[in-house]
Motif scaffolding. Structure first.
Motif, mmCIF file in Angstrom:
data_model
loop_
_atom_site.group_PDB
_atom_site.id
_atom_site.type_symbol
_atom_site.label_atom_id
_atom_site.label_comp_id
_atom_site.label_asym_id
_atom_site.label_seq_id
_atom_site.Cartn_x
_atom_site.Cartn_y
_atom_site.Cartn_z
ATOM 1 N N GLY A 31 11.963 28.655 -15.261
ATOM 2 C CA GLY A 31 12.932 27.992 -16.322
ATOM 3 C C GLY A 31 12.987 27.432 -17.638
ATOM 4 O O GLY A 31 14.567 28.049 -18.056
ATOM 5 N N THR A 32 12.395 28.658 -18.311
ATOM 6 C CA THR A 32 12.861 28.436 -19.416
ATOM 7 C C THR A 32 13.897 30.457 -19.731
ATOM 8 O O THR A 32 14.623 30.137 -21.196
ATOM 9 C CB THR A 32 11.064 29.366 -20.230
ATOM 10 N N GLN A 33 14.466 30.762 -18.686
ATOM 11 C CA GLN A 33 15.084 31.892 -18.992
ATOM 12 C C GLN A 33 16.576 31.369 -18.086
ATOM 13 O O GLN A 33 17.311 31.713 -18.378
ATOM 14 C CB GLN A 33 14.200 32.607 -17.964
ATOM 15 N N ARG A 34 16.062 30.970 -17.510
ATOM 16 C CA ARG A 34 17.032 30.693 -16.197
ATOM 17 C C ARG A 34 18.116 28.890 -16.539
ATOM 18 O O ARG A 34 19.589 29.640 -16.112
ATOM 19 C CB ARG A 34 16.753 30.591 -14.031
ATOM 20 N N LEU A 35 17.300 28.356 -17.052
ATOM 21 C CA LEU A 35 18.205 26.939 -17.724
ATOM 22 C C LEU A 35 19.030 27.620 -18.456
ATOM 23 O O LEU A 35 20.426 27.583 -18.506
ATOM 24 C CB LEU A 35 17.692 26.270 -17.748
ATOM 25 N N SER A 36 18.443 28.684 -19.010
ATOM 26 C CA SER A 36 19.897 29.369 -20.173
ATOM 27 C C SER A 36 20.668 29.715 -19.843
ATOM 28 O O SER A 36 21.902 29.613 -20.409
ATOM 29 C CB SER A 36 18.631 30.229 -21.916
ATOM 30 N N LYS A 37 21.058 30.962 -19.261
ATOM 31 C CA LYS A 37 21.850 31.840 -18.206
ATOM 32 C C LYS A 37 22.491 30.325 -17.456
ATOM 33 O O LYS A 37 23.253 31.255 -17.717
ATOM 34 C CB LYS A 37 20.737 32.621 -17.332
ATOM 35 N N LEU A 38 21.995 29.410 -16.981
ATOM 36 C CA LEU A 38 22.898 28.866 -16.318
ATOM 37 C C LEU A 38 23.786 27.955 -17.474
ATOM 38 O O LEU A 38 24.869 27.098 -16.933
ATOM 39 C CB LEU A 38 22.221 27.781 -15.506
#
Length: 267
Positions: free
Chosen positions: A151-158
């Motif tokens: 979540g700390t990685q993908r949410l930022s990308k989305l």
């Protein structure tokens, strides 16, 4: 393939595979067993579906109406040591990576709660369909935790770094209207039945195209997501050139010139 699992259901119909997290009494929470069974299924599926002989599309959803996946199994987590918690996080992360590595498009069909690990699992799919009852969020900080399944990685990308930080720091719920507005969700539906049917229709239409080309497009987009634009374009150019050696490319271009429907074989 083994389809005898206790916490998940797996079925294939018309070349569309469906994985259903099946713990409705626990709001489909992600226990170690759920993650282990998903992991085993995905690895076996990847090996068996190399030539698209089982499925050309996949749906990930949750049993019944209240939740897609309400999060990780907190009761189970309270008993974990630090080492056990890290291993649990790595298992969940491995599953999210496996969804990204699958050679077919995967749609998360979200109804009800998709919080914590549920939001993380949905984000690892190619995109998300949701019902009007869907609720997203990363509420881990309310429990003294941080997201552990990506979540700390993908949410930022989305949704962008600052928006992702705001959502994560507050631990607040993201209602469906906002989820659609910020690009977390692609399409919204009135009911779960309508959503699942729409996902099947989408995948059926996509399956008319070259499965090999779809896989290559998925691979290149996922790989390029972590690269500079220059490096990403280099990956794209190499893949574009390599695909000229494929049978599907020859068939697709020939069919276009000959004004007929192509017959793709996934190679």
């Amino acid at each position: 393939m083994n389809t005898n699992y206790e916490t998940i259901l797996f079925e294939v119909e018309n070349e569309i595979a469906t994985i259903t997290v099946n713990r409705p009494k626990a709001l489909n929470a992600l226990s170690h067993q759920v993650h282990s069974e998903i992991n085993a299924l995905l690895k076996e599926f990847m090996e068996a579906n190399k030539d698209f002989t089982i499925a050309k599309g996949m749906i990930l959803t949750g049993a019944e109406e209240k939740a897609f996946i309400a999060g990780a199994d907190i009761k189970e987590m309270t008993l974990m040591s630090a080492d056990e918690a890290e291993a649990f996080a790595r298992l969940g992360q491995d599953n999210t990576l496996l969804f990204e590595l699958l050679n077919i498009p995967v749609i998360a069909c979200v109804n009800g709660y998709a919080l914590g690990g549920g939001c993380e699992m949905a984000m690892s799919c190619d995109f998300i369909f949701a019902t009007k009852t869907a609720v997203f969020g990363q509420p881990e900080v309310k429990l003294g935790l941080i997201p552990g399944f990506g979540g700390t990685q993908r949410l930022s990308k989305l949704v962008g770094r600052n928006r992702a930080k705001e959502i994560t720091y507050s631990g607040r719920n993201v209602a469906i209207e906002e989820a659609k507005e910020i690009g977390l969700v692609v399409s919204v539906f009135e009911s779960k039945e309508e959503m699942i049917e729409a996902a099947k229709v989408y995948l059926s239409k996509a399956m008319r195209n070259s499965p090999h080309a779809i896989y290559e497009a998925k691979r290149v987009m996922n790989e390029g997501n972590d690269l500079t634009i220059t490096d990403g374009l280099n990956v794209e150019a190499k893949a574009f050139g390599a695909i000229f050696n494929s049978a599907d490319m020859r068939e697709g271009t020939a069919a276009f010139v000959e004004k007929r429907k192509p017959v793709f074989i996934g190679k």
